[in-house]
Structures are given as structure tokens and as C-alpha cells.
Scaffold this motif. Structure first.
Motif, PDB file in Angstrom:
ATOM      1  N   ALA A  45       0.824  -1.206   0.000  1.00 35.59           N
ATOM      2  CA  ALA A  45       0.000   0.000   0.000  1.00 35.59           C
ATOM      3  C   ALA A  45       0.862   1.260   0.000  1.00 35.59           C
ATOM      4  CB  ALA A  45      -0.931  -0.006   1.211  1.00 35.59           C
TER       5      ALA A  45
ATOM      6  N   LEU B 214      -5.386   6.013  -0.381  1.00 31.21           N
ATOM      7  CA  LEU B 214      -4.947   4.927  -1.262  1.00 31.21           C
ATOM      8  C   LEU B 214      -5.728   5.048  -2.566  1.00 31.21           C
ATOM      9  CD1 LEU B 214      -3.173   2.417  -1.540  1.00 31.21           C
ATOM     10  CD2 LEU B 214      -5.034   1.066  -0.569  1.00 31.21           C
TER      11      LEU B 214
ATOM     12  N   MET C 294       0.949   4.864  -2.357  1.00 33.68           N
ATOM     13  CA  MET C 294       0.395   6.043  -1.693  1.00 33.68           C
ATOM     14  C   MET C 294       1.213   7.304  -1.981  1.00 33.68           C
ATOM     15  SD  MET C 294      -0.564   4.396   2.023  1.00 33.68           S
ATOM     16  CE  MET C 294      -0.806   6.011   2.795  1.00 33.68           C
TER      17      MET C 294
END
Length: 515
Positions: free
Chosen positions: A205, A299, A209
């Protein structure tokens, strides 16, 4: 980002005058010395997320006067008790980091490795003995471990709160590293994030980001889960948690609920996901009530789409998985050695990609038993193929990746778990006889285990230092991977049959099937 004005003051007694001292942006810390290393524990990187800050984005920790002791871990964040995670009342300063360094000298310029613990985004504690950073730091790197908000506090979709607060905590910790790690002997321009399971998913993630861009330069993603939620699915889960508590899933509604009651409600949902299968689909088969939300802001898109679009092309990636990813969960679920044909068929129908996925699995693995098929499709869906696809996405986006698979079978517990989920953690940290890992590795650990751990540890620290773990980069022609075993080899990625079954799967954000 500078700390806010001082509001705490510390005085040192005679029992606390000999430890190493470091001046951070917030104030002076005094740690201890262990095994030739300087160790600092329980350093706040953000304010406690309670009161008005509950469910808010993390706020930088306030400064202090005097010398702050940094010899004890901070308290663990509130977390699920489903697997027996312990809770205590040591305070609400959950957002802390811990540092192991060979020498807290700003001139040292050592590589930095920042560990993100796993635990299904619902459990995790940097104080676990498995995560002690001494062996890694002894190889000439600065090791940082961190805590972040979990479960409802960190990942539930709450009206009026930013999404993915646990990920925002991780970004705040990485900003703390950027701003302070030089004082500990680390190089802020050579930061590697690494994590396993939910920690590996967090690493994936972070690669996607925008808020994390530039805060790290290399990434190690171990056993990356393929579970990322759509906003609709996450909101529906939060609505059920609110209904369990008799409140709306909003900041005012949930702020009136204690963390303990929130945990109980989350655990109740965790235990009852099978009743919600028509709405929540695949996550009810392997109960997963929390995951990062592809919210379009914190995200913007799934890691696979982001990396394929070049989001992390400048970040070197080391990614892989264990061979027998699901066997540990079969043991936990009480089905190891007892999987029925009906259970295997259900798993294949729910998890295998494509409308004819179940048939294609049986055709592709004609000699596999029902139990083997059950483990294969569960492991492929949850960890193995998401990890492989992350490497493929990195290449598609113009970046570089190194791939590995841990194939060494755990000798503990009679060897029934094989190369199971989590076996890589003690090998990476070198803590073979610590915590729950001793049961996997065997007590005492064998010379082969010690040798393999040294090899894995050396690969991770070499990657952190130079971007090269010691074997060729992955490409879509040869698909070379390091197979960690005794002995270890470099060979074509061995899970080719599974790769072909999953090659057209995109691992999209999981949808809400029906309201």
C-alpha cells in the motif's frame, strides 16, 4: 515536520545516567546498550490517538524538556483477541517506534530498515520478541520497528474520519524516520521498509500512496495479502460493527465507545462472517474483517494497478512468499489433515479465478488430493499470487524487482506445517528461539536453521544497503527466483502452474456483492 511545543518534562535519576543519548527534533532520549548496540524503545512518533484525536490523522508528537527515558516498549495498540492477543492497561501511547543501532553517530550513515508488523490488520505488536532487531542491526544497519492503529481504530470505514488511519500512522512513522534517523546513525536517503503478511500488504500500500512517496527507497514485501477493500464493502462492514454496538458508524457515534467494546464488536463480526457471505463474498471464507480501503485519496488505487502505472518505478522491490502459505491456518482452523471434498470444492468455487476456476484447478493439478487443492487455492488467493503479481506489476511499471520463495520446511511440530506462513519472520530477524517461533524452528534450532537464517538475513541487509539481495533481478522471460532452502538455489519460479491459472487476474478492490 517539527514537533509542537513542549508539554512534558523528564528528570534523570542516578539509575538512568549511563545510557546512550540522542537528540531528536522533539527532545533528548536516553536508551540502553545491549549486545554492543544502542537500543531506544517506546519513542513517540505521534500523539496518542485518543480524545479529540481519536479516528483522526496522526498528529506529530509533542516535544519535551529534559532527558526522556527510552528503555521500555510502548503499549500495544488495541487489538483483536481472536487468536489470544493480550491486552493491558499500560496507557494509550500506542504510536511509538523502537531503534537498534550499532552507533548513534550522525556521521555513520548506515542503511535503515523499518519493520511493519503483520497480524491481519487486526493484531500486531512491535514488542514481540520475534521482532527484536539486534541480529539485523548487528549486520551494520539501523533497525526501526513501529506500532500503528489496528482493527476498527485503524482501518474501519468511519464517516467523518480519514480512511486507512493505520496506513497514515505508518507514513507518520516514516516521516519521523526521515527527520530523526540521522541522529541514530542512519542515512535518511537509504531507508528500506519491510513487512510480512499484513505488514507486507502495508508495504504494498505504501508503494501506491502519494503521501509516502520519497519516504523510503527500497521495499521488502513478504507474503503480500491480496485483500484490499472497496469503499462500499468497508462501509458495510463498519455498519455491521455499528449495529453490533447500537451506534452509527460515524466519528461521534464510535467515539463514545471504548476501545475494548469496539474490539469485542469487531471480534463478533470476525466470528460471524460466514453469515454475511452473500454480501461480503470471499473474505468470509477466510475471515478478514479489516484491510486497506481503496478510497481514492489516501490509497488512490490497488497496489497492483499503481505499480503497473509506474508509481514505484524508482523504488527497488524484494517480494516473495512461503511455499505452504495456508497450512498454518488449516492448523488454526482445526482442519489440517481432515479437509473434506466438500470443503475443497467450496474453496475452489469461492476463491479460484474465473467462472470455471474450480475445474481448471483440478485439471491443472490432477494428482492433488482434496486437502492439497484446498491449501493451494487458499494460499494462491491470499498470499502467493498477490506477491507474484506485485513483482509483475513493478516490472510493467518500469521498475525492478527481486523474487523469492521460502521452500524450507519448518522442522518443529513434527514437520506438519512445511514452509508455512510466518516462517520467514524468525529467519529474517534471526530470533530462532524467541516467542512463538521456537515451536516452528525447533528448540534448540538446528545448524541448518542457523545457516539459513544467516543467509536470509544477509540478503535482506544487502538489499537495504545496495539494492541487490544476491541473485538476479526478476524478469518475465526467465522468471528467476531465490528458493530459500538447505541448500538454497536460484531457479525458475516453481509455482508456474498456479501462475498460469492466475495470470489474467487483476486483484481488484473487493466489492460489496449486495446490500
Amino acid at each position: 515536520m517539527a514537533a509542537t511545543a513542549s508539554s512534558e518534562s523528564f528528570e534523570s535519576g542516578p539509575e538512568f545516567e549511563s545510557g546512550p543519548e540522542v537528540r531528536t527534533e522533539a527532545g533528548v532520549l536516553r536508551g540502553g546498550r545491549e549486545a554492543g548496540l544502542a537500543v531506544f524503545r517506546g519513542i513517540p512518533y505521534a500523539e496518542p490517538p485518543v480524545g479529540p484525536l481519536r479516528f483522526a490523522a496522526p498528529r506529530p508528537a509533542r516535544g519535551w524538556d529534559g532527558v526522556r527515558p527510552a528503555v521500555a516498549y510502548g503499549p500495544p495498540p488495541p487489538q483483536s483477541g481472536v487468536l489470544g492477543a493480550s491486552q493491558d492497561d499500560a496507557g494509550d501511547g500506542w504510536l511509538t517506534v523502537n531503534v537498534w543501532t550499532p552507533e548513534p553517530d550522525p556521521a555513520s550513515g548506515l542503511p535503515v530498515m523499518v519493520w511493519i508488523p503483520g497480524g491481519g490488520y487486526a493484531m500486531g505488536d512491535a514488542a514481540l520478541p520475534e521482532y527484536d532487531g539486534a541480529h539485523l542491526a548487528g549486520s551494520g544497519v539501523v533497525v526501526v520497528t513501529l506500532n500503528y492503529r489496528l482493527g476498527v481504530e485503524g482501518f474501519a470505514r468511519i464517516d467523518g474520519a480519514p480512511a486507512n488511519r493505520g496506513l497514515l500512522d505508518q507514513v507518520a512513522a516514516l516521516r519521523w524516520v526521515r527527520d530523526n534517523i540521522r541522529a541514530f546513525g542512519g542515512d535518511p536517503d537509504r531507508v528500506t521498509v519491510f513487512g510480512q503478511s499484513a505488514g507486507g500488504g502495508s508495504v504494498a500500500a505504501l508503494l501506491a500512496m502519494p503521501r509516502a512517496a520519497g519516504l523510503f527507497h527500497r521495499a521488502v514485501a513478504q507474503s503480500v495479502p491480496g485483500t484490499f477493500f472497496s469503499p462500499e464493502l468497508a462501509a458495510d462492514i463498519a455498519a455491521d460493527i455499528g449495529a453490533e454496538l447500537g451506534v452509527r458508524p460515524t466519528v461521534p457515534g464510535l467515539s463514545a465507545v471504548t476501545p475494548a467494546r469496539l474490539l469485542a464488536a469487531g471480534d463478533a463480526i470476525f466470528a460471524g462472517t460466514a453469515r454475511r457471505r452473500e454480501r461480503w463474498g470471499q473474505i468470509t471464507h477466510r475471515p478478514i474483517p479489516f484491510a486497506p480501503v481503496v478510497d481514492g485519496d489516501v490509497l488512490p488505487e490497488t497496489p497492483w494497478r499503481a505499480l503497473a502505472g509506474g508509481a514505484a518505478r524508482d523504488v527497488a522491490l524484494l517480494v516473495g512468499h512461503t511455499r505452504d502459505e495456508h497450512r498454518l491456518f488449516s492448523l488454526i482452523d482445526g482442519v489440517l489433515g481432515q479437509v473434506t471434498r466438500e470443503q475443497a470444492e467450496t474453496a475452489l468455487r469461492v476463491l479460484a479465478p474465473g467462472a470455471d476456476g474450480a475445474h481448471r484447478y483440478r485439471e491443472a493439478f490432477p494428482a492433488a488430493t482434496d486437502e492439497e487443492l484446498y491449501e493451494l487455492v487458499n494460499g494462491d488467493w491470499l498470499f502467493r499470487m498477490p506477491s507474484l503479481h506485485l513483482a509483475d506489476a513493478q516490472l510493467a511499471g518500469g521498475g525492478r524487482a527481486h523474487l523469492y520463495e521460502l521452500t524450507w520446511p519448518a522442522p518443529g511440530l513434527g514437520g506438519v506445517l512445511g514452509a508455512c506462513h510466518g516462517l520467514d519472520v524468525p529467519l529474517v530477524f534471526g530470533n530462532l528461539g524467541s516467542g512463538q517461533t521456537a515451536a516452528l524452528i525447533g528448540d534448540p534450532p538446528s545448524p541448518e536453521a542457523e545457516e539459513l537464517s544467516a543467509l536470509v538475513r544477509g540478503a535482506w541487509t544487502a538489499f537495504a544497503a545496495h539494492g541487490d539481495p544476491g541473485w538476479p533481478a526478476y524478469d518475465t522471460g526467465h522468471r528467476l527466483a531465490r528458493l530459500f532452502d538447505t541448500p538454497s538455489t536460484v531457479a525458475a519460479y516453481p509455482e508456474e502452474t498456479s501462475r498460469l491459472l492466475w495470470r489474467d487476474h487483476a486483484f481488484p478492490a473487493l466489492p460489496l456483492l449486495t446490500r
